[in-house]
Design a protein around this motif. Structure first.
Motif, mmCIF file in Angstrom:
data_model
loop_
_atom_site.group_PDB
_atom_site.id
_atom_site.type_symbol
_atom_site.label_atom_id
_atom_site.label_comp_id
_atom_site.label_asym_id
_atom_site.label_seq_id
_atom_site.Cartn_x
_atom_site.Cartn_y
_atom_site.Cartn_z
ATOM 1 N N ALA A 16 0.852 -1.182 0.000
ATOM 2 C CA ALA A 16 0.000 0.000 0.000
ATOM 3 C C ALA A 16 0.887 1.232 0.000
ATOM 4 O O ALA A 16 1.973 1.233 0.601
ATOM 5 C CB ALA A 16 -0.924 0.015 1.219
ATOM 6 N N ASP A 17 0.419 2.296 -0.667
ATOM 7 C CA ASP A 17 1.153 3.564 -0.708
ATOM 8 C C ASP A 17 2.601 3.372 -1.152
ATOM 9 O O ASP A 17 3.539 3.908 -0.548
ATOM 10 C CB ASP A 17 1.108 4.251 0.665
ATOM 11 N N LYS A 18 2.785 2.555 -2.170
ATOM 12 C CA LYS A 18 4.108 2.306 -2.752
ATOM 13 C C LYS A 18 5.072 1.684 -1.742
ATOM 14 O O LYS A 18 6.282 1.916 -1.803
ATOM 15 C CB LYS A 18 4.705 3.599 -3.318
ATOM 16 N N THR A 19 4.541 0.922 -0.820
ATOM 17 C CA THR A 19 5.391 0.320 0.218
ATOM 18 C C THR A 19 4.971 -1.114 0.477
ATOM 19 O O THR A 19 3.785 -1.404 0.671
ATOM 20 C CB THR A 19 5.282 1.120 1.540
ATOM 21 N N TRP A 20 5.969 -2.010 0.469
ATOM 22 C CA TRP A 20 5.748 -3.402 0.859
ATOM 23 C C TRP A 20 5.961 -3.547 2.357
ATOM 24 O O TRP A 20 6.884 -2.951 2.926
ATOM 25 C CB TRP A 20 6.710 -4.331 0.131
ATOM 26 N N THR A 21 5.112 -4.343 2.984
ATOM 27 C CA THR A 21 5.265 -4.659 4.405
ATOM 28 C C THR A 21 5.245 -6.178 4.577
ATOM 29 O O THR A 21 4.309 -6.845 4.149
ATOM 30 C CB THR A 21 4.142 -4.045 5.248
ATOM 31 N N PHE A 22 6.295 -6.709 5.175
ATOM 32 C CA PHE A 22 6.384 -8.130 5.464
ATOM 33 C C PHE A 22 6.583 -8.296 6.970
ATOM 34 O O PHE A 22 7.266 -7.491 7.612
ATOM 35 C CB PHE A 22 7.572 -8.775 4.744
#
Length: 206
Positions: A16-22
């Motif tokens: 989301a919002d040009k950001t990956w979250t793992f």
């Protein structure tokens, strides 16, 4: 898994919002014994002679509530990657007449070659309970040690290049300090006359 106990691991990922979250975390309250892991995985390296006092339950080093989050923005955002690790550490050491227990909560963030975080916990030593804290990585580094109403703090200000040590007393008298310390050795200890006059020496203003 450690021994015959399993550990639940939850993994997640999102964009989301040009950001990956793992990220991922272990099940709430589930413990991983680092002592058991060490005893198991050191054997293939020929290190199997673990002292009996370690194997007989005199040393416990467990971690629980482990969490990890990686935040990776797109290159177009020019934002740095960041990684956050957290968890709870429980350490118990019984050796001869020496007993030490420590419960600590760890929260560390790595971002743009900078590491920030804090470690807070409680420990019991010689029958006394201490609260400890360590905050690092920002402009001010703080370390504190608290026993009852006595708190000793060290702070380093990177901008001012100053080291500041402070000791504060919260609603404590000289008699309180002596009584609480002795009560850990002799339960029910109280100052008798004339020594109970020390209870009137208030240290709050120091």
């Amino acid at each position: 898994a450690t021994g015959n106990n399993g550990v639940d691991i939850t993994l997640f990922a999102g964009y989301a919002d040009k950001t990956w979250t793992f990220g991922g975390n272990t099940g709430t309250g589930q413990k991983i014994s680092l002592v058991d892991i060490a005893c198991t995985f050191l054997k293939p390296f020929g290190i199997g002679d673990i002292p009996d006092w370690v194997k007989n339950g005199n040393v416990d080093l467990d971690i629980s509530d482990v969490s990890f989050v990686a935040t990776i923005p797109d290159q177009s955002t020019s934002k740095p990657n960041s990684y956050e690790v957290g968890g709870t550490v429980e350490w118990l050491l019984n050796f001869s007449s020496f007993n030490l227990s420590l419960d600590a909560v760890v929260d560390v963030t790595f971002s743009n070659t900078t590491t920030t975080g804090k470690i807070t916990g409680t420990t019991e030593l010689l029958g006394l309970t201490f609260e400890i804290g360590y905050q690092f990585g920002d402009e001010k580094t703080n370390i504190y040690l608290q026993w009852e109403g006595i708190k000793a703090t060290y702070a380093h200000d990177e901008q001012k290049k100053q080291d500041i040590f402070t000791v504060t007393f919260n609603k404590m008298s000289l008699g309180d300090i002596i009584t609480k310390f002795m009560d850990a050795i002799i339960p029910g200890f109280e100052l008798s006359a004339p020594w109970n006059l020390l209870n009137s020496i208030n240290l709050d203003s120091l």
